[in-house]
Design a protein around this motif. Structure first.
Motif, PDB file in Angstrom:
ATOM      1  N   SER A  43       3.771   1.042  -2.473  1.00  0.00           N
ATOM      2  CA  SER A  43       3.787  -0.185  -2.050  1.00  0.00           C
ATOM      3  C   SER A  43       2.459  -1.355  -1.440  1.00  0.00           C
ATOM      4  CB  SER A  43       5.145  -1.139  -0.936  1.00  0.00           C
ATOM      5  OG  SER A  43       4.401   0.449  -0.010  1.00  0.00           O
ATOM      6  N   ARG A  44       1.666  -0.714  -0.954  1.00  0.00           N
ATOM      7  CA  ARG A  44       0.373  -1.247  -0.257  1.00  0.00           C
ATOM      8  C   ARG A  44      -0.622  -0.681  -0.550  1.00  0.00           C
ATOM      9  NH1 ARG A  44       1.560  -1.440   5.877  1.00  0.00           N
ATOM     10  NH2 ARG A  44       3.710  -2.223   6.017  1.00  0.00           N
ATOM     11  N   ASP A  45      -1.312  -0.087  -1.506  1.00  0.00           N
ATOM     12  CA  ASP A  45      -2.238   1.030  -1.597  1.00  0.00           C
ATOM     13  C   ASP A  45      -2.546   1.784  -2.715  1.00  0.00           C
ATOM     14  OD1 ASP A  45      -0.952   3.121  -0.244  1.00  0.00           O
ATOM     15  OD2 ASP A  45      -3.030   2.916   1.530  1.00  0.00           O
ATOM     16  N   LEU A 106       2.240  -2.130  -5.593  1.00  0.00           N
ATOM     17  CA  LEU A 106       2.981  -3.067  -4.516  1.00  0.00           C
ATOM     18  C   LEU A 106       4.152  -3.706  -4.702  1.00  0.00           C
ATOM     19  CD1 LEU A 106      -1.212  -4.488  -5.463  1.00  0.00           C
ATOM     20  CD2 LEU A 106      -0.545  -3.102  -3.809  1.00  0.00           C
TER      21      LEU A 106
END
Length: 435
Positions: A43-45, A106
């Motif tokens: 979700s972030r990287d 993401l």
């Protein structure tokens, strides 16, 4: 200036670097020579290599592994269909029958092509080189090894992925040729040009396929006489065979079917790989114990080497046939072979040595690094092509596994010539035309 050779395998990747003292295979940020061919999205990287492979069980649907043989293939391709079940994430059919790998990245559902994933992995390897080599500020020139049976379409897809990653491929070299180069360039006892060549067979049993090549060596020269391959024999297929055995055993013993749930199914494949490796070094029964495997049940079983060899007899027969087909249609016979070198992770299985011995009446040699031979040969090829290194002359005459037909039409009086080149792209003799 960097002089690099990349071996992008179905399971692991290796990076060869040419130095003044020879070829070195560098380590990654975990101090390992092998970097898993794995890309994971979050979700972030995104993470790649060791970090991605370690978290595969917790991020199964967003992890991509075993994608090498999807590059440059259509979704309906029978070979692609054989490998798709081993990819944890959702594989979808895109427009024009292209392959899409669907993940959540993401916090958005995103579909990547195998070429994009390949480029992401190459980017990771590039940053690894830049972090490990203090004298290299920016990595650019490299040589990438691909299987000898890759078609022109697949090679162009690899070339596109290399460009996406910011690298410049001086050449895309066959893995069989890279292995032969790594062997021959250091040999000082090769016969002189014009005399009888030294014939060497290289048997490369990798994670997803088996490749064999017959090479004639003279001093400062190698000629690839013939290559053969099999896409249904290799470490992955041995693991899948063992997994199927334990699936049936657990179904009878514990009343659970691991194939109905993706996470236990992949976990069982990883455990079977460990069992296979231990059986290669031990004749005693090797246990398999998995806690909280499925439905809160602990499972256990065991397998002995003899049982494995009986189970995998069809795969061993395919490997033998790959070697036999190497001598079809050429003048060289098995008794004319001077040496047999075995490389690839699965070449450590004892039955492989027996197959070679039975066919050639010679014991195979393991003088080359079985895991790093391709990366070393690719780095040596890059050093030969690079103007920054002085390497003694070594001529390479490679072979083309697919038919090429070149036709000319028109003439100077008619306003120019038109060249049509047709490549046979696979064993079904499909063709593509370039003008």
């Amino acid at each position: 200036m960097s002089v690099l050779g990349f071996d992008i395998g179905n399971l692991n990747c290796y990076i060869g670097v040419a130095r003044q003292g020879g070829i070195e295979v560098i380590t990654n940020d975990y101090s390992l020579h092998a970097t898993p061919a794995c890309v994971s999205f979050g979700s972030r990287d995104r993470s790649m290599g060791v970090a991605a492979r370690q978290a595969v069980n917790t991020n199964l649907k967003n992890t991509i592994i075993n994608f090498k043989h999807l590059i440059g293939r259509k979704f309906s391709d029978p070979i692609a269909q054989k490998f798709i079940p081993f990819v944890p994430c959702k594989v979808v059919q895109l427009a024009n029958d292209e392959i899409g790998l669907q993940v959540n990245y993401l916090d958005n559902q995103t579909t990547f092509t195998p070429e994009q994933v390949f480029a992401a992995l190459l980017t990771k390897l590039r940053t690894t080189v830049e972090s490990q080599l203090s004298d290299v500020k920016k990595v650019s020139d490299c040589v990438v090894g691909v299987p000898a049976y890759f078609t022109d379409v697949q090679r162009r897809a690899v070339q596109a992925a290399i460009q996406y990653s910011g690298l410049n491929a001086l050449r895309i070299v066959n893995e069989t040729t890279a292995i032969a180069l790594a062997y021959g360039i250091y040999k000082q006892d090769l016969p002189e040009e014009g005399t009888k060549a030294k014939h060497v067979v290289f048997l490369d049993i990798g994670h997803a396929s088996t490749q064999a090549s017959l090479v004639a060596f003279n001093k400062g020269k190698l000629t690839m006489l013939k290559t053969s391959y099999d896409l249904e024999s290799g470490g992955l297929w041995f693991d899948a065979l063992i997994r199927e055995h334990f699936k049936n055993e657990f179904k009878t013993k514990y009343g659970i079917d691991a194939s109905t749930s993706p996470r236990p199914w992949l976990r069982l494949l990883d455990e079977c790989e460990k069992v296979k490796k231990q059986m290669s070094a031990n004749q005693t029964p090797i246990p398999i114990n998995i806690e909280c495997f499925m439905e809160d049940k602990d499972v256990s079983g065991k397998m002995q080497r003899q049982e494995f060899e009986d189970l995998a007899a069809p795969i061993f027969a395919r490997i033998r046939q790959t070697l036999v087909s190497l001598f079809e249609g050429i003048d060289v016979k098995p008794e004319d072979v001077d040496e047999i070198e075995i490389v690839g992770g699965s070449s450590r299985i004892p039955m492989i040595r027996k197959i070679v011995n039975d066919l050639f009446a010679k014991d195979p040699k393991t003088t080359m690094n079985q895991d790093e031979a391709v990366a070393r040969g690719a780095a040596m090829q890059c050093a030969i092509l690079s103007p920054t290194f002085r390497v003694r002359e070594f001529s390479i005459k490679d072979s083309q596994p697919y038919r090429i037909k070149i036709t000319w039409s028109g003439g100077a009086a008619e306003g120019g010539l038109l060249c049509s080149i047709k490549y046979a792209t696979n064993t079904r003799n499909d063709e593509q035309t370039q003008r």
